[in-house]
Every structure is written in C-alpha cells, then in structure tokens.
Design a protein around this motif. Sequence first.
Motif, PDB file in Angstrom:
ATOM      1  N   PHE A  13      16.252  38.895  84.474  1.00  0.00           N
ATOM      2  CA  PHE A  13      16.060  38.640  85.907  1.00  0.00           C
ATOM      3  C   PHE A  13      14.764  37.870  86.057  1.00  0.00           C
ATOM      4  N   ALA A  18      15.633  42.751  81.586  1.00  0.00           N
ATOM      5  CA  ALA A  18      15.997  44.061  82.121  1.00  0.00           C
ATOM      6  C   ALA A  18      16.780  44.862  81.089  1.00  0.00           C
ATOM      7  N   GLY A  39      13.682  52.511  85.614  1.00  0.00           N
ATOM      8  CA  GLY A  39      13.471  51.078  85.379  1.00  0.00           C
ATOM      9  C   GLY A  39      13.775  50.659  83.957  1.00  0.00           C
ATOM     10  N   ALA A  40      14.331  51.579  83.143  1.00  0.00           N
ATOM     11  CA  ALA A  40      14.610  51.266  81.737  1.00  0.00           C
ATOM     12  C   ALA A  40      15.755  50.265  81.593  1.00  0.00           C
ATOM     13  N   GLY A  41      16.610  50.177  82.616  1.00  0.00           N
ATOM     14  CA  GLY A  41      17.720  49.222  82.558  1.00  0.00           C
ATOM     15  C   GLY A  41      19.088  49.885  82.482  1.00  0.00           C
ATOM     16  N   LYS A  42      19.143  51.178  82.771  1.00  0.00           N
ATOM     17  CA  LYS A  42      20.408  51.924  82.652  1.00  0.00           C
ATOM     18  C   LYS A  42      21.449  51.435  83.656  1.00  0.00           C
ATOM     19  N   THR A  43      21.026  51.336  84.924  1.00  0.00           N
ATOM     20  CA  THR A  43      21.964  50.887  85.958  1.00  0.00           C
ATOM     21  C   THR A  43      22.393  49.445  85.706  1.00  0.00           C
ATOM     22  N   THR A  44      21.434  48.628  85.273  1.00  0.00           N
ATOM     23  CA  THR A  44      21.754  47.228  84.960  1.00  0.00           C
ATOM     24  C   THR A  44      22.790  47.155  83.843  1.00  0.00           C
ATOM     25  N   TYR A  53      27.642  42.636  87.144  1.00  0.00           N
ATOM     26  CA  TYR A  53      26.801  41.524  86.696  1.00  0.00           C
ATOM     27  C   TYR A  53      27.462  40.871  85.495  1.00  0.00           C
TER      28      TYR A  53
HETATM   29  N1  LIG Z   1      19.505  42.452  90.756  1.00  0.00           N
HETATM   30  C1  LIG Z   1      18.272  42.530  90.200  1.00  0.00           C
HETATM   31  N2  LIG Z   1      17.399  41.520  90.364  1.00  0.00           N
HETATM   32  C2  LIG Z   1      16.156  41.583  89.808  1.00  0.00           C
HETATM   33  N3  LIG Z   1      15.717  42.616  89.095  1.00  0.00           N
HETATM   34  C3  LIG Z   1      16.534  43.669  88.911  1.00  0.00           C
HETATM   35  C4  LIG Z   1      17.863  43.682  89.456  1.00  0.00           C
HETATM   36  N4  LIG Z   1      18.449  44.851  89.103  1.00  0.00           N
HETATM   37  C5  LIG Z   1      17.536  45.540  88.382  1.00  0.00           C
HETATM   38  N5  LIG Z   1      16.402  44.834  88.269  1.00  0.00           N
HETATM   39  C6  LIG Z   1      15.206  45.234  87.492  1.00  0.00           C
HETATM   40  O1  LIG Z   1      15.624  45.576  86.190  1.00  0.00           O
HETATM   41  C7  LIG Z   1      14.919  46.708  85.699  1.00  0.00           C
HETATM   42  C8  LIG Z   1      15.905  47.801  85.342  1.00  0.00           C
HETATM   43  O2  LIG Z   1      16.424  48.393  86.532  1.00  0.00           O
HETATM   44  P1  LIG Z   1      17.551  49.484  86.507  1.00  0.00           P
HETATM   45  O3  LIG Z   1      18.649  49.021  85.660  1.00  0.00           O
HETATM   46  O4  LIG Z   1      17.880  49.814  87.912  1.00  0.00           O
HETATM   47  O5  LIG Z   1      16.816  50.716  85.831  1.00  0.00           O
HETATM   48  P2  LIG Z   1      17.275  52.228  85.720  1.00  0.00           P
HETATM   49  O6  LIG Z   1      18.664  52.373  86.239  1.00  0.00           O
HETATM   50  O7  LIG Z   1      17.163  52.536  84.269  1.00  0.00           O
HETATM   51  O8  LIG Z   1      16.283  53.016  86.518  1.00  0.00           O
HETATM   52  C9  LIG Z   1      13.949  47.114  86.793  1.00  0.00           C
HETATM   53  O9  LIG Z   1      12.698  46.535  86.503  1.00  0.00           O
HETATM   54  C10 LIG Z   1      14.547  46.492  88.031  1.00  0.00           C
HETATM   55  O10 LIG Z   1      13.549  46.203  88.979  1.00  0.00           O
END
Ligand SMILES: Nc1ncnc2c1ncn2[C@@H]1O[C@H](COP(=O)(O)OP(=O)(O)O)[C@@H](O)[C@H]1O
Lengths: 259, 316
Positions: A13, A18, A39-44, A53
């Motif tokens: 990103f 991420a 913020g580890a990237g689990k949801t991503t 995505y």
């Molecule tokens: N759509 C996006 N655009 C920009 N940055 C993103 C987006 N989605 C997640 N991030 C960033 O990617 C990193 C991982 O986020 P996320 O996957 O939500 O973490 P987790 O689920 O492990 O808490 C974070 O730094 C977050 O700010």
Amino acid sequence: MTLLHIEGLGINFGGLKAVDNVSFAAAAGQVTSVIGPNGAGKTTLFNMISGVYTPGSGRVALDGDNVTGIHPSQLARRGLSRTFQNLQIFQDMSVLDNALAGFHLSERGSVWGDMLSLPAARRRARDARDGAMKLLKRVRLDDLASEVAGNLSYGQLKRLEIARALGVGPRVLLLDEPAAGCNAVETEEIDTLIAELAASGIAVLLVEHDMKLVMRISHHVVVLDHGQMIAEGDPESVSQNPEVIKAYLGTEAVDNVAG
Amino acid sequence: MLTSKWVQLAVLAVLIAALPLLFPSGYYYRIGALIFVNALAVTGLVILVGWAGQISLGHAGFAGIGAYACALAPEHLGLHPVVAIVLGMVISAGLAALIGKPILRLKGYYLGVATLGFGILVTMVLTNERIWTGGPDGMSVAKLGLRELLRDMGVRVSGGVFWYWACGIVLLIGAWLALNLYNSATGRALRALHGSEVAASTIGIDVPRLKLQAFVISAVYASVAGSLLALQNGFITPDVAGFMHSIEIVTMAVLGGVGSVVGAILGAVILTLLPQVLTVFAEYEQLVLGAVMILVMIFLPRGLLPSIAARLKRKP
Ligand SMILES: Nc1ncnc2c1ncn2[C@@H]1O[C@H](COP(=O)(O)OP(=O)(O)O)[C@@H](O)[C@H]1O
Ligand SMILES: [Mg+2]
C-alpha cells in the motif's frame, strides 16, 4: 487434505509492505489460525485470499486450481466464504433476510421466475428459508429472525455474519475476529461452533485476538508480524517460539501466549 | 411477509375500486389515471433506488421512449398500439442494458449526473428530430382501440373511466410483480448489495449484473408509464422525457418512502393531487417540488410511510 494453498502472497500500500511473501496451507477439517499484533496484515491477507484485494504477488490455489485475483463472487461459487472484522451486515434487512442472502447461489433462478413468483422460485425460496432458519438456530438467533439486523448487539451480529457465510455451504471459511466484542459466554459458544464446523470437514481459517481461544481450537497456527510470516506450527510450539514472544512483547497478549 | 404482500395488494385493489365512489365529477377519473401512471413509474424507481440503492435522475428518458414508441410505431410501422407498448418496453430494456453497463460502475453523484445526461439526451433527440416527432410542439398519438372494441361488445365507457380502470389494473400488476421481486432471491440480493457490496459479493452475488437487472426492470416500468400517458392523452411532447419529469418521479418515491411500493404509490398520489387540488400551486409546481424534497429530507429522511410506521410501532 489441503484445500487452500497460499504461496508467496504479498501486497503493497503505497510503499508499505502490508503483507510480504506469506506461504502456508489450510487443510479440510482443521482450524488454521493466523495471529499477530494489530496491523500485522492479517485482515489484508484475508482480503487477498477472498478476492476483495488483488494480490501484488504470489498465488492462491483452491483445491489445486489457481484462483489468484478471482472476484469474491466467483470464489463463493467455488465454496469459499468469509466474515468481516468490521461488520458488513445488511443493516436494514431482517435477521432472516441476512441469513437468506447467504443462500443466494442455491436460491437464485431467473428474474422472470422471481417476478412472477413461479412455483420453482417459490420452492427454492422455501428450501432456502428452511436452511437459513437452521443456521440461525445454530448461532442462537432464531428467536430474532424477524428483527431488523441493525437492532442487534455486536456479538449477535458477529454470529449472524457466521450464519450468512455458512449459507454459501463453504468448504473454506474465513473468520476475521469472530469473538471480538463478545462476552465470555458468547466466546465459549463461538469456540464450540468453530470446532464443530471444522469437525464437519470445513477448512476454517481464523484470525482471533483471544489467545486462549486460538490455542484451544487451532490445529495449525501462522504468526504474522509487520506483514512477514515469523513462525508456523502447532499451537504448542508457536507459543514457545522466542520470535513470537518478542513480537508480542509489550502487548497484552504476551501473558496469554506465555500462559 | 407472504401475507403482507397480499395485504398490500388487497388494500391497493380496494382503494382503486372504491375511489370512484368519492369522485364528484368525471374529471377525477383522469386525475386517478394520472396518479396510477405516475405510481407505476415510481414503483420502478423503488426497485432501483429503494432496494438496489442506485440513483437515476434521467428515468423520464425511458418514459419518453415508451411514449414516443406509441406515437411513432402505429403511424410509421403500422403496429397496433398494444404492440407499440411492447416495442417501447423492448427498446427501453435494450437501451438500459446498453448504457447501464458502463454507468452503473459509477457511484452516488457520478451515477446521478450520468443518468441525468441520458435523460437530457433523449429529450434533445425528441426535440430535434422534428420530422419524426414534431419537435417541441409534440405530436398526436393514435387511439388504443380497446374502448371501441368494448363499445362493439355493448359496453360504453367514457375515455376517463376507461383509462382509470386500465391504468389501475396495470398498476396492480406492476405492484404485484414488484412485491414478488422484493422477497425473491433477486430482490434480496439487490437489497443486500445496497447494504454492503463487498459482503454481497462474498456470498456469491454478481453485483454488476444485479444492478443492471434493477436498472433494466425500472426502465421498463417507466417505459410502460410513458406509453399509457401518451395513449390516454392522445398527444405527447418531449416534456415527458424531460428533467422535470425525472425529478418529479424521484421526489414522489422519496416522499412516500423509497423502500416501499405502497409508500411510492402514496408519494405519487400526494404529488399528483397537490397541483390539481390547490390550483395556485400549478404555477409554482417546481418550487413546491423543491420545497417538499427539502422538507422530507430534513424531517422524514426515510419517507412518509416508513416514518409513520415507525412512529406507530413505537407507541405501545
Ligand atoms: N486499503 C488499505 N490501504 C492502505 N493501507 C492499508 C489498507 N488496508 C490495510 N492497510 C494497512 O496495512 C497494514 C495491515 O493492516 P491489517 O491487515 O488490517 O492488520 P491486522 O488485521 O493484522 O490488524 C496496516 O498498517 C494498515 O494500516
Ligand atoms: Mg484485522
């Protein structure tokens, strides 16, 4: 039997890696947990696996087929469904309609049939309704079936999302923090439900902050930190891994991991 | 839900059947027919705007196509007006599918502007193609012929009475189709994608395809409304496709409650009657429309019917 193969998956990103080069596999009938600090990237990672995505690099294979970058609705057709960390409930629809929506693929026919309420469409609607009510009973929301979803509590909505995702009849189910915001009793119920789902042959992918829950029901644990996969293994070995303990240091979860 | 569908249809049928008992003169049949035609177009918007959550500010364009199909096809192609109605539906559906594909990718204001552009385009074509359409002065529309058929069978009805019942029946059918759709897989998918497109797609809903279906269905509703308007007036001008007409039907939908078919019909009743009952408003119609829109948005953002229903529910 491994159903889902993740190979070198990554996404950027605007310069932020991420998720970077993550590889693991999830087997049918098992709970595979992805843990890591905020913020580890689990949801991503979940967003890439479920087609929300498009991955910047790497590959996702479902049942041996390359499904990288495929649209979520196509993935649902192949038997992959999910819930969301930040609830994505159809707020204005009834609880029953939310659950019924999960049956879209088995209920849908032609628009004509729907508008004319043809017998075939009515029969499919009846079947979907029976299925949806069964799922609502399973997550203990059957009493609230006719309530508007927006009126439910957070924990109830979390369970409603699980029911909706189950309507797809998934072989792979992604649950993003299903127990967040739930009290001890609700967490216990979700714990039991996840174990049952895995036992029924579904490959469950779980992101969860409640370490006790993760350690209790996971067969396999993957640990992410700053987008990198830092450890992988059975719950026991992962919780004793020094890298993992270091990643969690200073966060409340450290007590849970250690204990 | 199943019962609620039949209750709504029964109430509607009784109202349509009983209303003439209150009419002081034959003139009111005409207003009744006009209400039903508007309500039909608004029902289509309920599907598109209320359920699928996609705005259209150019829907009168499809009414224009339906209207001019009935004006042009009998004259130039020798088609029976009933066939011309179907032709209008087919053209509207085809055009909606064609333009819907690219523009339904747009969201919110952008979709509003794109549909607005479509409506303006249709009006411009109708206004400029003088040789065919008579330009801004409009053109006459051949008779439907059904009334003459009835007369030959020994049933004599005035034009007003005939169109009252004809439009009432078409509205009932339109409402029945829409209410069926509401509780079907398609209707639920439309409401779902309105709630969350990403969640809808993860349960297998093909979001672009469903949006397009809603757009096409609502275009056909508008087209039939336009056809009925042209046939009962016997005369048509490009105003039928105009911006004001588009805004009018959106305002009716929003006023009544954009999520409910009965609400939409209520909105059509109020806004069709208003200029008729209070003739002083006729000159300020656009002003009143604007004022109604603003007031509803402020005080009853969900529309008349849902707000009333919610208020009744709250009281024990
Ligand atoms: N759509 C996006 N655009 C920009 N940055 C993103 C987006 N989605 C997640 N991030 C960033 O990617 C990193 C991982 O986020 P996320 O996957 O939500 O973490 P987790 O689920 O492990 O808490 C974070 O730094 C977050 O700010
Ligand atoms: Mg997350």
